[in-house]
Design a protein around this motif. Sequence first.
Motif, short mmCIF file in Angstrom:
data_model
loop_
_atom_site.label_atom_id
_atom_site.label_comp_id
_atom_site.label_asym_id
_atom_site.label_seq_id
_atom_site.Cartn_x
_atom_site.Cartn_y
_atom_site.Cartn_z
N ALA A 99 29.54 29.91 38.00
CA ALA A 99 30.30 30.97 38.65
C ALA A 99 31.45 31.37 37.74
CB ALA A 99 30.82 30.49 39.99
N GLY A 100 32.08 32.46 38.10
CA GLY A 100 33.25 32.89 37.34
C GLY A 100 32.92 33.38 35.95
N ILE A 101 31.72 33.91 35.77
CA ILE A 101 31.35 34.48 34.48
C ILE A 101 32.14 35.78 34.30
CG2 ILE A 101 29.44 35.39 33.10
CD1 ILE A 101 27.58 33.76 34.97
N LYS A 142 29.25 33.74 45.94
CA LYS A 142 29.80 33.64 44.59
C LYS A 142 29.72 34.97 43.85
CE LYS A 142 29.63 28.75 43.98
NZ LYS A 142 29.06 27.57 43.35
N VAL A 143 28.86 35.84 44.30
CA VAL A 143 28.76 37.16 43.70
C VAL A 143 29.59 38.18 44.48
CG1 VAL A 143 27.19 39.05 43.20
CG2 VAL A 143 26.52 36.70 42.68
N VAL A 144 29.53 38.08 45.80
CA VAL A 144 30.21 39.05 46.65
C VAL A 144 31.71 38.77 46.72
CG1 VAL A 144 30.43 39.83 49.05
CG2 VAL A 144 28.18 39.56 48.03
N GLY A 145 32.07 37.49 46.78
CA GLY A 145 33.48 37.10 46.93
C GLY A 145 34.38 37.73 45.89
N PRO A 146 34.07 37.61 44.61
CA PRO A 146 34.94 38.21 43.60
C PRO A 146 35.09 39.72 43.77
CG PRO A 146 33.41 36.67 42.57
CD PRO A 146 32.99 36.80 43.99
N GLU A 147 34.01 40.37 44.20
CA GLU A 147 34.07 41.82 44.37
C GLU A 147 35.02 42.18 45.53
OE1 GLU A 147 32.61 43.96 42.23
OE2 GLU A 147 33.82 45.42 43.34
N ALA A 148 34.86 41.47 46.65
CA ALA A 148 35.73 41.73 47.80
C ALA A 148 37.17 41.42 47.42
CB ALA A 148 35.29 40.89 48.99
N GLY A 202 34.08 25.32 45.92
CA GLY A 202 34.64 26.41 45.12
C GLY A 202 34.59 27.78 45.75
N ILE A 203 34.26 27.87 47.03
CA ILE A 203 34.14 29.20 47.64
C ILE A 203 35.51 29.88 47.80
CG2 ILE A 203 33.52 30.45 49.75
CD1 ILE A 203 31.09 29.68 48.16
N THR A 204 36.42 29.21 48.48
CA THR A 204 37.69 29.91 48.75
C THR A 204 38.56 29.98 47.51
OG1 THR A 204 38.74 27.86 49.50
CG2 THR A 204 37.67 29.22 51.16
N GLN A 205 38.19 29.20 46.48
CA GLN A 205 38.95 29.27 45.24
C GLN A 205 38.66 30.56 44.48
OE1 GLN A 205 37.40 26.36 46.24
NE2 GLN A 205 39.37 25.52 46.88
N ILE A 206 37.70 31.33 44.96
CA ILE A 206 37.38 32.60 44.29
C ILE A 206 38.61 33.49 44.24
CG2 ILE A 206 36.08 34.75 44.54
CD1 ILE A 206 33.75 33.03 45.64
N GLY A 207 39.39 33.48 45.33
CA GLY A 207 40.59 34.31 45.32
C GLY A 207 41.24 34.35 46.68
N LYS A 208 42.40 34.97 46.76
CA LYS A 208 43.19 34.83 47.97
C LYS A 208 42.68 35.66 49.14
CE LYS A 208 46.69 38.28 46.95
NZ LYS A 208 47.96 38.71 47.45
#
Lengths: 314, 373, 254, 294
Positions: free
Chosen positions: A117-119, B110-116, B132-138
């Motif tokens: 993840a995080g790529i 993991k793909v949708v989270g960063p976009e949202a 690592g799900i909620t660590q994607i971002g706030k």
Amino acid sequence: MINPYYLQIASFILINIILGLSIYITLSTGQLSLGNAGFMSIGAYTSALLTVKVGLPMVAGILAGSLLAFLIGILIGIPTLRLQGVYLAIATLGFGEVVRVLFINWESLTSGAVGIAGIPHLGRTMLAGLQERGFSSEQWGLKNNEFISLTIFIILLAITVLLLAFFSRLFASRVGRAFRAIRLDEKAAEAMGIHTTYYKILTFSMGALLAGFAGALFAHVTGYISPADFTYHRAVEILVFAVFGGSEVLWGPVFGALFLTVMPEMLRGMSEYRYFIYGTILVVMMVFRPQGVLDQPLLDRLRGRRGGGGDDAA
Amino acid sequence: MRKISKFFLTASILALVLAQAIPAAQAAPVAAKIGVISIITGAGAAYGEAITNGFKMARDELNAKGEVKIELLIEDSSGKQEQALAAAQKLINSQQVTAILGPTLSTEMKVVGPEANASGVPIMGTSTTAAGITQIGKYVFRNSLPESLAIPASVKKAVAKYNIKSVAMLYGNDDVFTKSGFDSMKKAATDLGLKVTTIEEFQKGQADYKAQLTKIKATKPDAVFCSALYEEGAVILSQARKMGINQPFVGGNGFNSPKVIDIAKEAANGLVVATPWFADKNDPQVKAFVQKYEKAYGKKPDQFAAQAYDALYIMGEALKKAGQADRNKMRDALAGIRNYNGVLGKFSFDAERDVVMDPNVLIIKDGKFQIFN
Amino acid sequence: MLLEVQDISMVFGGLAALREVSFSLAEGEILGLIGPNGAGKTTLFNVITAFLTPTQGEVRLAGKPLTGLRTSRITERGICRTFQNIRLFDQMTVEENVMVGRHCRSRAGVWPSVLRTGAQQKEEGAIREKTRELLSLVGLTGHDRELAANLPYGLQRRLEIARALAGEPRLILLDEPVAGMNDQETAEIAALIKKILGFGITILLIEHDMSMVMKVCDRLVVLNFGEKIAEGTPQEIQSDPLVIEAYLGREEGE
Amino acid sequence: MFFEQLINGITLGSIYAIVALGYTLVFGVLDIINMAHGEIFMFGAFVGMLLISYFEAPVLLALGGAVLVTAAMGLLLERLALRPLRGKKGASHLASLISTIGVSIILENLAHHLFGAGNKPFPTSFADASFTVGSTTVYLVQVIILVIAVLLMVGLSLWLRKAKAGKALRATAENLETASLLGINTGRIIVSTVVVASAMGGIAGVLVGMAFNYVNNQMGLPMGLKGLAIIILGGMGSVNGAMAGGLILGLAETFVVAYGNSGYRDAIAFVAIIVILLIRPQGIFGQALPEAKR
């Protein structure tokens, strides 16, 4: 029109077009490779690992990923070229599965099934880079996410157009005629002085290169990959792009990827039946139109010409 | 393409105490569009169906109360990252939702989270249990109990109860959930100083586990820790018991399904799992939910339905606090949710927007799930 | 000698298709290879063009052995062929078929083709020019845009010859070029063969049509059951008792 | 433990062999790889499961039912997806590969719609019956599987000889147009080959369901891929090769788990085919090199 939703779909279409081309190239010398999902994963993982773990810039990662897929394509291509038809299809299918199992088990490097993840994201990295230089999306009257999606789309579109130009010129040349001759009658082609082994390895490894390239792009567009993205089903999906759209003309896989990516999006409600439709397409095509929707006569008719033009067979 | 049953997840707990909802001045309800990304078609559709049922029930109840007016916009992902991403783009940009619930799978998140997150839209997973799900971002939340909480709970109880000193481990190595479940399991075993006799792997779709089980049997462990989805898990249990492996099995949340009992029959007895959701819990709120759900959909709610039901209540609570359909205000309100009592029990978000709750540890005894103690 | 076939044997799973066959061809000569069905004539063609690797023996072109070369290299050395059962690229146009035949006399690779360099453009032009010439030589002018598959049988035979000529062979192997043709068509092909000889190209011809063989060939080699049973001028062969027996024997056998 | 693992390996290998026999039969007679075979196998398992759980049919009846249904599916497969391609101009030998991949996708989804996702229990009373030899427990099911595998192999060898005669005649017929004179109905031989092969897949399906208590709509693909690997390993069209290849793969997978790393179990089959194709492309028992014709 600058709606990230449409641009997202368009970006996936473009990646799928590159994947469709990857199998088309190999098919152009009559070889069916079911290993393109494997090459795709090699490109995706290489680029993802190099950017995430080594910190290389994305362009370097994508190039390295494509190159590695290309080299492995040559390595796999040379010995497997002794194999004909279905033997090759199954050997390459086996290759794809071996690569997948390797990525699952090589945990220290790939994190196994959990994936990477995080790529670095193609659009977000681009925006961040520009922002450092004082650019902001608002200057163009865009929101950040609109800018990001637009950037990805434009980059992919440019790449795809270049690739299509590349292959359409290649297929209209001496080399392209050699490909088709091999596909139509390998022995006769050899008797015309065509080094069939060279051209078969060339198309096989070019297919691998394209698949690896598409895989690397995929990794940087979604930002996450795992071995589950590169299964047998992906290989079949890629095959369907070419078989449905047309496996004898360059526009075939383009049309196939376009149609088969848009269709489920338009018919979201029907997607329950999508795989029925996939399966039926394969059978019906083989029975009624083995060359796919598009073929040369149809293209000629669409262009309002008569006869089977070869100079722009692409 | 089929990620099916992969996703069995964990649960989550929530807590929204309805009773706490301030009965004060009845202003106009706060209206908001909430997007849902779920698996409606394809292999994982069974989970998606339970999840959307949970959402719909919660929506109807909330809207009936009149404090909020929630419109759900449901999009299908077929369990695929690309489609989930497209669906998210549609919800965020075309339909301008205030927040998103889902997607169903951790891989999709993991793909949708960063976009949202990049778009500043709060998103809450109701069934995403991987690390690592909620660590994607706030902007990324979840109310599903991660395996890293569920597994240590069941392991600890089982070790204490059965005086376990050595364990054999068995897990599916080609699946995100079973793999990350295994990682938690291994950590739990190490933390408790257990001797690991062997670690065996299997792959999805495998029918024959005898080779692994024969090996496990030969190492004579006190218990078997098995990170599997119930699909494979039930088959493993049934083959293991037949071979005379009668030791207790400890599984993750993915192993928690009544179907284990359907498939493995008596062989299922002795399976210990931790789960946020226990349908037979002696609690009036749970009983009311189960009853109502059964009436509406003809079957008992599973953990996916329960997690979804609580999730929308949490959203509703946050919406009330935010006071308007604003993405940022919604995020802040969500982040502040503490100690809500839902059908899953008492639920809080921690500082990283992840789950704080105590899971139920259950055991299958006499052919049904019971509280393990 | 342009072509020397020396002691060629070809054994398939214990069965000898060719047994120590030797003969040679002088530059500019036309030699007919005759014999009953199954005598090993096409097998010999396949050995010369490396479709098959002989069990024993050697083939030399202008003194240089061809042993170990792959078919495409042999074509480059100057041996082109046609096939007994026509093997055109049937989904290509007539013109493209001949252009493919030109492959070994052109060089543009992937990058020049894609970049359309000057050299590549020039080469492509030359290929088209040569193609036009050859199509007119075999009488296919005006058919160039047709699919090879759609040509009538007789024209397909001609196209195969044009395609083989495109490789600028020193030696051309023709495998039954008039099979299934009527007298007039046969005469036309015979005339074409004479023209090809006129370019200084050496010809090795397999043919069952005896009257044509006798007319066009300088010399004949007769094979029966994989063995060379006779060699000589058409007149000598016609009166050779072994040959007569072989042909009569064949008729009895049928 | 060794003997138990040996028996595990033989059981698994026998099942693989039965699946592979179905592939080899079709390839031996038609030169076609039937990619839908795995899904037909899966339907066999479902039919057996349904008969046993809902109609409480005895095992033999369940086997019979599975054979009937899968044989009918074979008939349909031949009619709809193979026959229309045969002898069709422009349809390469890859056409049948692709069209059977299509059928496999259709069948997998059909099973999903008919039977739902997820595992189904496969209850059999005698699955638990066992006896002890020395310190090793042997299950009745394991013995039955081995016996059926051997019986099928012998039967098939005979069948294939007959069918091959038909194939030879068909080949002759293509050249000399004497088919009718010879009075051989080659079409019927082809149909019955596909039907028999499919029925064998059905049998294998019931056996797997019974032995492992495992039935779901996804079970076809992994098993099908293993079957493919085996016929390459053993030699396409070779009955002995399918049997030997099946046993080798079953034992190899089992012993990799027993003495190696179980994570690589699934890769063995494919590593094996890649290696064998490079070293001996005709497979262990294969006769000749794959024909170079197109």
